[in-house]
Scaffold this active site. Sequence first.
Site, PDB file in Angstrom:
ATOM      1  N   GLU A  37      38.809  12.335  32.831  1.00 44.09           N
ATOM      2  CA  GLU A  37      39.810  11.422  32.269  1.00 44.09           C
ATOM      3  C   GLU A  37      39.291  10.813  30.969  1.00 44.09           C
ATOM      4  O   GLU A  37      40.009  10.724  29.968  1.00 44.09           O
ATOM      5  CB  GLU A  37      40.140  10.293  33.268  1.00 44.09           C
ATOM      6  CG  GLU A  37      41.170   9.318  32.702  1.00 44.09           C
ATOM      7  CD  GLU A  37      41.264   8.008  33.485  1.00 44.09           C
ATOM      8  OE1 GLU A  37      41.121   8.031  34.721  1.00 44.09           O
ATOM      9  OE2 GLU A  37      41.473   6.968  32.844  1.00 44.09           O
ATOM     10  N   SER A  86      43.894   9.398  45.588  1.00 44.37           N
ATOM     11  CA  SER A  86      44.223  10.827  45.606  1.00 44.37           C
ATOM     12  C   SER A  86      44.135  11.409  47.021  1.00 44.37           C
ATOM     13  O   SER A  86      44.024  12.618  47.194  1.00 44.37           O
ATOM     14  CB  SER A  86      43.307  11.579  44.646  1.00 44.37           C
ATOM     15  OG  SER A  86      41.968  11.164  44.810  1.00 44.37           O
ATOM     16  N   CYS A 109      48.574   7.029  44.896  1.00 48.16           N
ATOM     17  CA  CYS A 109      49.159   6.084  43.941  1.00 48.16           C
ATOM     18  C   CYS A 109      50.342   6.783  43.278  1.00 48.16           C
ATOM     19  O   CYS A 109      50.553   7.983  43.472  1.00 48.16           O
ATOM     20  CB  CYS A 109      48.125   5.714  42.896  1.00 48.16           C
ATOM     21  SG  CYS A 109      47.577   7.160  41.976  1.00 48.16           S
TER      22      CYS A 109
END
Length: 282
Positions: free
Chosen positions: A124, A260, A12
């Site tokens: 995250e 990823s 991405c």
Amino acid sequence: MEIVLAKRAGFCFGVKRATQMAFEAADKGGATFTLGPIIHSPQVVQKLEGMGVKVLKTLENLNDGTIIIRSHGVTSEELEEAARKELEIVDATCPFVKKAQEHVKRLSQTGYDVVVVGDADHPEVQGIVSYAEGKVFVVGSWEEAARLPKMKKVGIVAQTTQSFENLKHVVLECLMKGGEIRVFNTICDATAVRQEEAKSLAREVDCMVVIGGYNSANTKRLAEVCTELQPRTHQIETAQELDPAWFVGVNRVGVTAGASTPKWLIDEVIDRIAALDVEKKD
Ligand code: F3S
């Protein structure tokens, strides 16, 4: 056997950016480190290690050099520590993750209790949560949201890889908890787009292969949504894991990859599936 690759499989925007920044920093030489893996791809981490970039668990023993901040961010304390130690900081945090961190900070500064929809163990989420200056809760599901206390002002953000459905259900629960509610849909488009594409592909094929790190939340979710529609779904990290038995009686195989997963790994998997098909015919 026909191999159909999802249009938006693989890197991405945020991961591409972080990987580029990391390889550029590695090229410059000098002592270079990342705090935790730069992205959730063991193969990319290995490549960087080969260029001398070491993965650190903490900044405790680091007093010099360049520190690359991974795409899904670190905690505010870790960033402050790096600045205090005057390390050279290459901040590769994805701008979408940064946005979620900023919303949390602003919400708590303006008197909102914060609800982060996500996986409490994910780095995250731990990074996002660290920006709260007041009360903050992490909920993974509406069932967990149902156990939240009553709140006057509630601010909601989501881990970027969450599903819209989950966010929606948590918001509904929170509506019953608080007087005033602010919701920031911080779910990243890249995840949703990959999931939608993977779903339509899974419906059209006899078998699905999902490529990506076992430590990658978005890859895991991609494999989950595919499995719901196509039970013959397999998640792998590399081409070596492909099992010829998966393709028995298969006419069309769908391939997708987490955000990823680098292109070279996708290419290797496609080549290997094609080779297995040739072997089958021989
Ligand atoms: Fe960023 Fe979305 Fe990728 S948050 S790291 S662009 S999945």
